[in-house]
Design a protein around this motif. Sequence first.
Motif, PDB file in Angstrom:
ATOM      1  N   PRO A 179      87.990 -18.927  41.096  1.00 53.47           N
ATOM      2  CA  PRO A 179      87.934 -18.212  39.802  1.00 53.47           C
ATOM      3  C   PRO A 179      88.557 -18.995  38.634  1.00 53.47           C
ATOM      4  O   PRO A 179      88.033 -18.941  37.513  1.00 53.47           O
ATOM      5  CB  PRO A 179      88.729 -16.929  40.067  1.00 53.47           C
ATOM      6  CG  PRO A 179      88.666 -16.723  41.548  1.00 53.47           C
ATOM      7  CD  PRO A 179      88.472 -18.068  42.190  1.00 53.47           C
ATOM      8  N   VAL A 180      89.619 -19.739  38.907  1.00 55.23           N
ATOM      9  CA  VAL A 180      90.271 -20.509  37.833  1.00 55.23           C
ATOM     10  C   VAL A 180      89.349 -21.642  37.341  1.00 55.23           C
ATOM     11  O   VAL A 180      89.323 -21.970  36.154  1.00 55.23           O
ATOM     12  CB  VAL A 180      91.646 -21.062  38.305  1.00 55.23           C
ATOM     13  CG1 VAL A 180      92.179 -22.113  37.361  1.00 55.23           C
ATOM     14  CG2 VAL A 180      92.646 -19.917  38.463  1.00 55.23           C
ATOM     15  N   ARG A 201      79.638 -19.040  40.632  1.00 48.91           N
ATOM     16  CA  ARG A 201      80.264 -17.774  41.025  1.00 48.91           C
ATOM     17  C   ARG A 201      81.695 -17.975  41.498  1.00 48.91           C
ATOM     18  O   ARG A 201      81.975 -18.910  42.258  1.00 48.91           O
ATOM     19  CB  ARG A 201      79.466 -17.106  42.153  1.00 48.91           C
ATOM     20  CG  ARG A 201      77.973 -17.041  41.909  1.00 48.91           C
ATOM     21  CD  ARG A 201      77.610 -16.201  40.724  1.00 48.91           C
ATOM     22  NE  ARG A 201      78.082 -14.828  40.858  1.00 48.91           N
ATOM     23  CZ  ARG A 201      78.228 -13.996  39.829  1.00 48.91           C
ATOM     24  NH1 ARG A 201      77.975 -14.404  38.605  1.00 48.91           N
ATOM     25  NH2 ARG A 201      78.649 -12.777  40.035  1.00 48.91           N
ATOM     26  N   PRO A 202      82.595 -17.077  41.067  1.00 53.71           N
ATOM     27  CA  PRO A 202      83.976 -17.194  41.542  1.00 53.71           C
ATOM     28  C   PRO A 202      84.107 -16.757  42.991  1.00 53.71           C
ATOM     29  O   PRO A 202      83.502 -15.758  43.390  1.00 53.71           O
ATOM     30  CB  PRO A 202      84.734 -16.227  40.612  1.00 53.71           C
ATOM     31  CG  PRO A 202      83.707 -15.247  40.132  1.00 53.71           C
ATOM     32  CD  PRO A 202      82.376 -15.937  40.166  1.00 53.71           C
ATOM     33  N   GLU A 238      84.282  -9.269  34.841  1.00 51.66           N
ATOM     34  CA  GLU A 238      84.113  -9.442  36.289  1.00 51.66           C
ATOM     35  C   GLU A 238      84.947 -10.621  36.789  1.00 51.66           C
ATOM     36  O   GLU A 238      85.582 -10.555  37.834  1.00 51.66           O
ATOM     37  CB  GLU A 238      82.640  -9.673  36.611  1.00 51.66           C
ATOM     38  CG  GLU A 238      82.353  -9.732  38.098  1.00 51.66           C
ATOM     39  CD  GLU A 238      81.440 -10.883  38.493  1.00 51.66           C
ATOM     40  OE1 GLU A 238      80.562 -11.260  37.685  1.00 51.66           O
ATOM     41  OE2 GLU A 238      81.627 -11.415  39.600  1.00 51.66           O
ATOM     42  N   LEU A 239      84.961 -11.686  35.996  1.00 55.27           N
ATOM     43  CA  LEU A 239      85.714 -12.885  36.398  1.00 55.27           C
ATOM     44  C   LEU A 239      87.196 -12.553  36.560  1.00 55.27           C
ATOM     45  O   LEU A 239      87.834 -12.956  37.530  1.00 55.27           O
ATOM     46  CB  LEU A 239      85.506 -13.997  35.364  1.00 55.27           C
ATOM     47  CG  LEU A 239      86.333 -15.273  35.557  1.00 55.27           C
ATOM     48  CD1 LEU A 239      86.038 -15.923  36.903  1.00 55.27           C
ATOM     49  CD2 LEU A 239      86.063 -16.264  34.440  1.00 55.27           C
ATOM     50  N   TYR A 240      87.706 -11.764  35.603  1.00 52.47           N
ATOM     51  CA  TYR A 240      89.155 -11.496  35.629  1.00 52.47           C
ATOM     52  C   TYR A 240      89.551 -10.485  36.705  1.00 52.47           C
ATOM     53  O   TYR A 240      90.725 -10.316  36.997  1.00 52.47           O
ATOM     54  CB  TYR A 240      89.644 -11.132  34.226  1.00 52.47           C
ATOM     55  CG  TYR A 240      89.571 -12.374  33.359  1.00 52.47           C
ATOM     56  CD1 TYR A 240      90.537 -13.368  33.501  1.00 52.47           C
ATOM     57  CD2 TYR A 240      88.499 -12.606  32.508  1.00 52.47           C
ATOM     58  CE1 TYR A 240      90.446 -14.550  32.773  1.00 52.47           C
ATOM     59  CE2 TYR A 240      88.396 -13.781  31.776  1.00 52.47           C
ATOM     60  CZ  TYR A 240      89.376 -14.744  31.920  1.00 52.47           C
ATOM     61  OH  TYR A 240      89.281 -15.931  31.226  1.00 52.47           O
ATOM     62  N   SER A 241      88.526  -9.852  37.326  1.00 50.68           N
ATOM     63  CA  SER A 241      88.858  -8.965  38.446  1.00 50.68           C
ATOM     64  C   SER A 241      89.342  -9.785  39.645  1.00 50.68           C
ATOM     65  O   SER A 241      89.875  -9.244  40.605  1.00 50.68           O
ATOM     66  CB  SER A 241      87.638  -8.120  38.829  1.00 50.68           C
ATOM     67  OG  SER A 241      86.648  -8.944  39.413  1.00 50.68           O
ATOM     68  N   TRP A 242      89.154 -11.099  39.592  1.00 49.63           N
ATOM     69  CA  TRP A 242      89.606 -11.986  40.662  1.00 49.63           C
ATOM     70  C   TRP A 242      91.075 -12.376  40.491  1.00 49.63           C
ATOM     71  O   TRP A 242      91.645 -13.032  41.352  1.00 49.63           O
ATOM     72  CB  TRP A 242      88.762 -13.255  40.691  1.00 49.63           C
ATOM     73  CG  TRP A 242      87.368 -13.019  41.163  1.00 49.63           C
ATOM     74  CD1 TRP A 242      86.314 -12.596  40.420  1.00 49.63           C
ATOM     75  CD2 TRP A 242      86.868 -13.182  42.499  1.00 49.63           C
ATOM     76  NE1 TRP A 242      85.191 -12.493  41.203  1.00 49.63           N
ATOM     77  CE2 TRP A 242      85.499 -12.851  42.477  1.00 49.63           C
ATOM     78  CE3 TRP A 242      87.443 -13.582  43.716  1.00 49.63           C
ATOM     79  CZ2 TRP A 242      84.701 -12.899  43.619  1.00 49.63           C
ATOM     80  CZ3 TRP A 242      86.639 -13.634  44.845  1.00 49.63           C
ATOM     81  CH2 TRP A 242      85.296 -13.298  44.787  1.00 49.63           C
ATOM     82  N   TRP A 243      91.666 -12.018  39.352  1.00 49.57           N
ATOM     83  CA  TRP A 243      93.059 -12.435  39.104  1.00 49.57           C
ATOM     84  C   TRP A 243      94.041 -11.590  39.914  1.00 49.57           C
ATOM     85  O   TRP A 243      93.794 -10.400  40.124  1.00 49.57           O
ATOM     86  CB  TRP A 243      93.373 -12.336  37.610  1.00 49.57           C
ATOM     87  CG  TRP A 243      93.372 -13.697  36.970  1.00 49.57           C
ATOM     88  CD1 TRP A 243      94.440 -14.334  36.419  1.00 49.57           C
ATOM     89  CD2 TRP A 243      92.253 -14.588  36.826  1.00 49.57           C
ATOM     90  NE1 TRP A 243      94.059 -15.580  35.964  1.00 49.57           N
ATOM     91  CE2 TRP A 243      92.729 -15.771  36.208  1.00 49.57           C
ATOM     92  CE3 TRP A 243      90.911 -14.556  37.199  1.00 49.57           C
ATOM     93  CZ2 TRP A 243      91.918 -16.870  35.925  1.00 49.57           C
ATOM     94  CZ3 TRP A 243      90.100 -15.649  36.927  1.00 49.57           C
ATOM     95  CH2 TRP A 243      90.602 -16.775  36.293  1.00 49.57           C
TER      96      TRP A 243
END
Length: 295
Positions: A179-180, A201-202, A238-243
Motif C-alpha cells: 500500500p505504501v 493494487r495494494p 480504499e487505499l487508506y483502508s490498508w493503513w
Amino acid sequence: MRFIGAIISLVFSTAALAANPWEKFAEPATGPASSIGSYANGCLVGGEALPLEGDGYQVIRTSRERYYANPVMVDYLVELAKENKRLGHGDLLIGDMSMARGGRFTSGHASHQTGLDADIWLRIGDKQYSRKAREKLSPYNVVDMKNYKIKAQKWTDEHAKMVELAASDKRVARIFVHPVIKETLCKADWPDGRDWLRKVRPWFGHNYHMHVRLNCPKGDDSCTAQLPPPPGDGCGKELYSWWPKPKTEQEKAKEQEQLLLAKSTTKTKPKKPVYKDNLKLKPLRCQDLINGTLK
Ligand SMILES: [Zn+2]
C-alpha cells in the motif's frame, strides 16, 4: 513395540500424503498452452521456461525451478525487460513464476498456479550476477514498515517508471504492490497519463517485490478470469483502508503480555512448510494432470 511401529508407519504415510505432487514434475505437460482454473487454484499445460538470463533481466533462485509460465507470460517478461533496459534501467530480477505444471507451491504465495503470475524484485540488477550468486542475493525492502513510509534511499524514479511500464501493457490484469508503494505512485506526476494506476493494487507483503498478473490469454476457455479492478485510479479512500489503525490501550497491553510470554517459553524449531492444498478440489483437467490421465 508393535504399537510404536504402527505409529511410525502412520506418521510416514501421512507425510507421504502431505507431499506436494506438483513439485515432482520436472517438465511442462505437452500440448497447446492452457492456464487451467484460477490464479490460486489451477495448473498449467504447455508451459515454457523463461531462459534464466536474457536482455535486461536475470532469474533469481533458479534452483527452485519456479521459472515456468504460460508462453504469454514468457513473451511479456522478455519484452518488458528489453523495453526497461532501453529506458536506461538496470536488469529486472525475476523471482517466482510457476512450477513446470503450475499448481500450489509448498511454501509462499497461494497464487502463481496457472503460469500467469510473476514476481519482479524491487532490488534492481546493477550488474550481471552468476547463477550461484543469484541463489544467495537478498531482496530489498523499500518500505519503512514502522512508520509506513517509503524508504527514500531505496525507492527511486526508476522503480516508479518500471511499475508504469509493466502496468501499461494490455496483457496485464493487476500488479500487486505494498500500500505504501501504491501511495507513492499515486502522489507522483505522470505526464503520459495515469490510467495504468487502476491495475496497481495494494496488497500486504509486496514491499520486496511487485507481483505481475496477466489476463487469461485469448481463446483459453479453461482459464478463469478475475473481475477487473474497480474503476478509477484506486488512490482514494480504499487505499487508506490498508493503513494500520492506531492501537487501543487494551490492544497494547495484550501485545505486551504476548511478548513476555514468547520470551518466557523455550524456542521451538521453525516447522518445515507443509503442502496444504490437499483439501482444495482442483479443476478436473488438473486432477488428470496429477494422475497422468490428461488427454
Ligand atoms: Zn507473487
